[in-house]
Scaffold this motif. Structure first.
Motif, PDB file in Angstrom:
ATOM      1  N   ARG A  62      -6.790 -15.356 -31.117  1.00 52.37           N
ATOM      2  CA  ARG A  62      -5.292 -15.782 -31.490  1.00 52.37           C
ATOM      3  C   ARG A  62      -4.536 -15.318 -29.992  1.00 52.37           C
ATOM      4  O   ARG A  62      -3.749 -16.360 -29.714  1.00 52.37           O
ATOM      5  N   ASP A  63      -4.928 -14.417 -29.182  1.00 52.43           N
ATOM      6  CA  ASP A  63      -4.260 -14.236 -28.023  1.00 52.43           C
ATOM      7  C   ASP A  63      -4.590 -15.320 -27.035  1.00 52.43           C
ATOM      8  O   ASP A  63      -3.712 -15.949 -26.404  1.00 52.43           O
ATOM      9  N   ARG A  67      -2.389 -18.372 -28.040  1.00 49.59           N
ATOM     10  CA  ARG A  67      -1.224 -18.027 -27.604  1.00 49.59           C
ATOM     11  C   ARG A  67      -0.878 -18.403 -25.823  1.00 49.59           C
ATOM     12  O   ARG A  67       0.095 -19.070 -25.703  1.00 49.59           O
ATOM     13  N   ARG A 102       1.286 -21.463 -24.369  1.00 48.22           N
ATOM     14  CA  ARG A 102       2.420 -20.941 -23.223  1.00 48.22           C
ATOM     15  C   ARG A 102       2.068 -21.549 -21.818  1.00 48.22           C
ATOM     16  O   ARG A 102       3.062 -22.396 -21.434  1.00 48.22           O
TER      17      ARG A 102
END
Length: 195
Positions: A6-7, A10, A14
């Motif tokens: 998930r990180d 993200r 970004r």
């Protein structure tokens, strides 16, 4: 279960968003006879450094440069292709990579403050970019270094305005949406006011 996928997702999102921002800001351009246009793209580079930091910010810039290298019209004025990466602006684009690292290092060296952000955008987003761009422009155009450096004075007021805008936007984003920074920024503590 780990949050690593998930990180990573993200972080990739970004990076892609800031690459897109750099590309979109490249549509705002004023051509000059010297071969280096006035563009808002450097504002996107500054923001990538302030928001994404010294590790992820350069990835957004590299993504833009890779897309340009394969021929997509992602640079100022709709330019792209390998020729752009060896032209008069090549040093400035190389400077973006190192500039965004310097911006991120300065901004992340302590709590997020207006003065640290302003110093980061001026040193990394202007000085470092010029240190790479001017010598390469001089070499490519076959003009001595001093006249080439003097010709960049026309860019300085606009670049200072972009640094001010990047500072204001970074601080506003930190206040409005801290998760944009990926949890890696220390926000300035505000003093509690007596009621």
């Amino acid at each position: 279960m780990t949050d690593a996928p998930r990180d990573l997702g993200r972080d990739l999102a970004r990076i892609a968003i800031f690459a897109a921002l750099i590309i979109v800001l490249g549509t705002v351009t004023i051509p000059l006879p010297a071969g280096v246009p006035i563009t808002a793209q450097t504002l996107g580079v500054m923001l990538a450094g302030t928001v994404l930091g010294p590790r992820k910010g350069p990835l957004a810039v590299l993504l833009v440069l890779v897309l340009a290298a394969i021929g997509l019209p992602v640079l100022a004025g709709g330019r792209g292709g390998l020729g752009v990466l060896v032209g008069p602006t090549a040093g400035y684009m190389l400077g973006w990579i190192f500039g965004v690292i310097v911006i991120g290092l300065i901004v992340r060296s302590g709590r997020l403050t207006w003065w640290r952000t302003a110093i980061g955008t001026v040193v990394g987003g202007i000085l470092v970019v010029y240190l790479f761009g001017i010598p390469v422009q001089s070499l490519v155009l076959g003009v001595d270094l001093l006249p080439t450096a003097a010709s960049t004075v026309v860019f300085l007021p606009g670049d200072l305005l972009k640094a001010a805008a990047a500072t204001a936007l970074t601080l506003a984003l930190a206040k409005a949406y801290p998760p944009a920074f990926g949890g890696s920024i220390r926000l300035e503590r505000t003093r509690a006011r007596a009621a």
